[in-house]
Design an enzyme around this catalytic site. Structure first.
Site, mmCIF file in Angstrom:
data_model
loop_
_atom_site.group_PDB
_atom_site.id
_atom_site.type_symbol
_atom_site.label_atom_id
_atom_site.label_comp_id
_atom_site.label_asym_id
_atom_site.label_seq_id
_atom_site.Cartn_x
_atom_site.Cartn_y
_atom_site.Cartn_z
ATOM 1 N N ILE A 13 0.864 -1.121 0.042
ATOM 2 C CA ILE A 13 -0.043 -0.167 -0.196
ATOM 3 C C ILE A 13 0.832 1.392 -0.010
ATOM 4 C CG2 ILE A 13 -1.810 1.406 1.362
ATOM 5 C CD1 ILE A 13 -2.845 -1.402 2.417
ATOM 6 N N LEU A 34 13.307 -2.498 4.252
ATOM 7 C CA LEU A 34 13.258 -3.620 3.217
ATOM 8 C C LEU A 34 13.032 -5.144 3.502
ATOM 9 C CD1 LEU A 34 15.824 -1.954 0.949
ATOM 10 C CD2 LEU A 34 13.257 -1.576 0.854
ATOM 11 N N ASP A 52 15.802 1.018 10.237
ATOM 12 C CA ASP A 52 14.925 0.309 11.007
ATOM 13 C C ASP A 52 14.279 1.311 12.190
ATOM 14 O OD1 ASP A 52 13.971 -1.472 13.045
ATOM 15 O OD2 ASP A 52 14.698 -2.751 11.726
ATOM 16 N N TYR A 142 -2.100 -8.574 16.338
ATOM 17 C CA TYR A 142 -2.047 -7.432 15.483
ATOM 18 C C TYR A 142 -3.251 -6.307 15.423
ATOM 19 C CZ TYR A 142 -2.812 -5.417 10.805
ATOM 20 O OH TYR A 142 -2.976 -4.419 9.816
ATOM 21 N N PHE A 170 -10.362 -2.075 5.073
ATOM 22 C CA PHE A 170 -10.789 -3.719 5.066
ATOM 23 C C PHE A 170 -9.964 -4.296 3.973
ATOM 24 C CE2 PHE A 170 -13.853 -1.668 7.387
ATOM 25 C CZ PHE A 170 -14.823 -2.699 8.086
ATOM 26 N N ASN A 171 -10.262 -4.844 3.218
ATOM 27 C CA ASN A 171 -9.362 -5.725 2.251
ATOM 28 C C ASN A 171 -8.777 -5.211 1.248
ATOM 29 O OD1 ASN A 171 -11.036 -7.745 3.981
ATOM 30 N ND2 ASN A 171 -9.909 -9.443 2.677
ATOM 31 N N HIS A 190 -3.358 -13.169 1.060
ATOM 32 C CA HIS A 190 -4.349 -12.575 0.575
ATOM 33 C C HIS A 190 -5.167 -13.433 -0.326
ATOM 34 C CE1 HIS A 190 -2.911 -8.623 2.388
ATOM 35 N NE2 HIS A 190 -3.127 -9.246 3.323
ATOM 36 N N GLY A 284 -11.370 -17.944 14.024
ATOM 37 C CA GLY A 284 -11.344 -16.467 13.988
ATOM 38 C C GLY A 284 -12.061 -15.924 12.703
#
Length: 329
Positions: A13, A34, A52, A142, A170-171, A190, A284
Site C-alpha cells: 500500500i 526492506l 529500521d 495485530y 478492509f481488504n 491474501h 477467528g
C-alpha cells in the site's frame, strides 16, 4: 514543496501512496528496512532511506536532515494469524516503532500523522456494514497493536497538537493499472493473489476455508477495496489535517463478495479453471465483514473509482502476469 515521510513506503500500500504523492507534487522520503518491502517498488523520484524504526539514532538523523510536514505510517507486521503465534514480535515491531516515530515528530514539530489501521479492530460487529461508531474489539494481537496505536495518537494530539487520521482498511487489493507495482508478499496470505497464483500454475488449487457460513453461498464475505482508492483516501486525509481536527475513517467499497464470487470472477478475468479445495473453517474468521465508509465520503468527498470486482482483479492479474515472481524477477 511539501515534504512528507512515508514509513514502510516500499511495501504494497505504501508504494502506491508514494506514487500518488509524487504525481501530486509532494517531496517524499521513504523510510523502510526492506524486510518485507521492495526497493523496486519505490518511485524513482522519492528518496529512499534504508533504516529500521527501532534504531532511534538513525531515525533522529532522518528527521534532523529533513523538514517533514506530515508522516504517513505504514511500517508494520500485518499477519493476523502470525500475531497470535508471535505476540511479542508484533508488540515490539508495531508499537515500539510508532512510539519512536511519534517521539521524533514531537521533537521536530511535525503536526500531521496518517496511521495505516485495520478492520481487525472489529471482531464482533453488531451491525453490518461496519461504521466508525462500532465498538472496538480487536480480533488478534495485530488488531490490538493498531488499537493501541490509535490510542497513542489521541494522546499525542492532546499533549503535542499532532493531528492524526486513522484509516481502517478492509481488504486492500488490486494493483496499479500500468502493472509496474503491485501486491507481493512472502508468504502470501491474501485471497486474490493466492487465486491468481493458481491461475498462473504456481499453486495446484485454492483452499476455501469453510463452506457452511450463514452467507448466500456458504463462504465468507469480505469488502475488497482497490489500493489506489485507498491511496486517494490517504492524500485527502493528509490535506484535511492542515486545518482540521483529528479523525478516524473506515475504508471499504461498501460491497461484500464471497470467496466463491472472487474465485469465479478470477476465472472470468484469467480464462483459467482455478480448481478449489474445500477445507474446514479457520478459527477467528467472521462470516461477513463489510465497511460503511459514508463518513469519509461526507467529510472529505472520497469515493471509490474501482467499483467492480472484475476490474479490481484485472489490475491484479495484469501485475501478476508481468511479475510472476513478484519483484524478484
Amino acid at each position: 514543496m511539501v515534504q512528507v515521510l512515508v514509513t514502510g513506503g516500499a511495501g504494497y500500500i505504501g508504494s502506491h501512496v508514494v506514487q500518488m504523492l509524487i504525481e501530486l507534487g509532494y517531496d517524499v522520503v521513504v523510510y523502510d528496512n526492506l524486510s518485507t518491502g521492495n526497493r523496486q517498488a519505490v518511485h524513482p523520484d522519492a528518496k529512499l532511506v534504508v533504516g529500521d524504526l527501532h534504531d532511534v539514532e538513525a531515525l533522529q538523523i532522518a528527521f534532523s536532515s529533513h523538514q517533514f510536514e506530515g508522516i504517513l505510517h505504514f511500517a508494520s507486521q500485518i499477519l493476523v494469524s502470525e500475531s497470535m503465534q508471535k505476540p511479542f514480535m508484533y508488540l515490539r515491531d508495531n508499537l515500539y516503532t510508532i512510539v519512536n516515530v511519534l517521539e521524533c515528530a514531537s521533537l521536530h514539530d511535525v503536526k500531521r500523522f496518517i496511521l495505516s489501521s485495520t478492520a481487525n479492530l472489529f471482531d464482533n460487529p453488531a451491525r453490518i456494514p461496519i461504521g466508525e461508531e462500532e465498538a472496538l474489539i480487536p480480533g488478534s494481537i495485530y488488531g490490538e497493536t493498531k488499537y493501541m496505536a490509535e490510542r497513542l495518537l489521541a494522546w499525542m494530539d492532546r499533549l503535542y497538537g499532532i493531528k492524526y487520521c486513522c484509516l481502517r482498511y478492509f481488504n486492500a487489493c488490486g494493483a496499479h493499472p500500468d502493472g509496474h507495482i503491485g501486491e507481493a508478499h512472502d508468504p502470501e496470505s491474501h485471497l486474490i493473489p493466492l487465486v491468481l497464483q493458481v491461475a498462473l500454475g504456481q499453486r495446484d488449487a485454492i483452499d476455501i476455508y469453510g463452506t457452511d457460513y450463514d452467507t448466500p453461498d456458504g463462504t465468507c464475505v469480505r469488502d475488497y477495496v482497490h489500493v489506489l482508492d485507498l491511496a486517494r483516501a490517504h492524500i485527502l486525509a493528509l490535506e484535511a489535517l492542515r486545518d482540521g481536527a483529528s479523525r478516524v475513517y473506515n475504508l471499504g467499497s461498501g460491497s461484500g463478495y464471497s470467496v466463491r464470487q472472487v474465485i469465479e470472477s478470477a476465472r472470468q478475468v484469467t480464462g483459467q479453471a482455478i480448481p478449489v479445495n474445500e477445507a474446514p473453517r479457520r478459527a477467528g474468521d467472521l462470516p461477513v465483514l463489510v465497511a460503511n465508509s459514508d463518513r469519509i465520503g461526507r467529510e472529505l468527498g472520497w469515493e471509490t473509482q474501482y467499483n467492480s470486482l472484475e476490474t479490481i482483479i484485472e489490475t491484479a492479474w495484469n501485475w501478476h502476469r508481468r511479475h510472476p515472481q513478484g519483484y524478484q524477477a
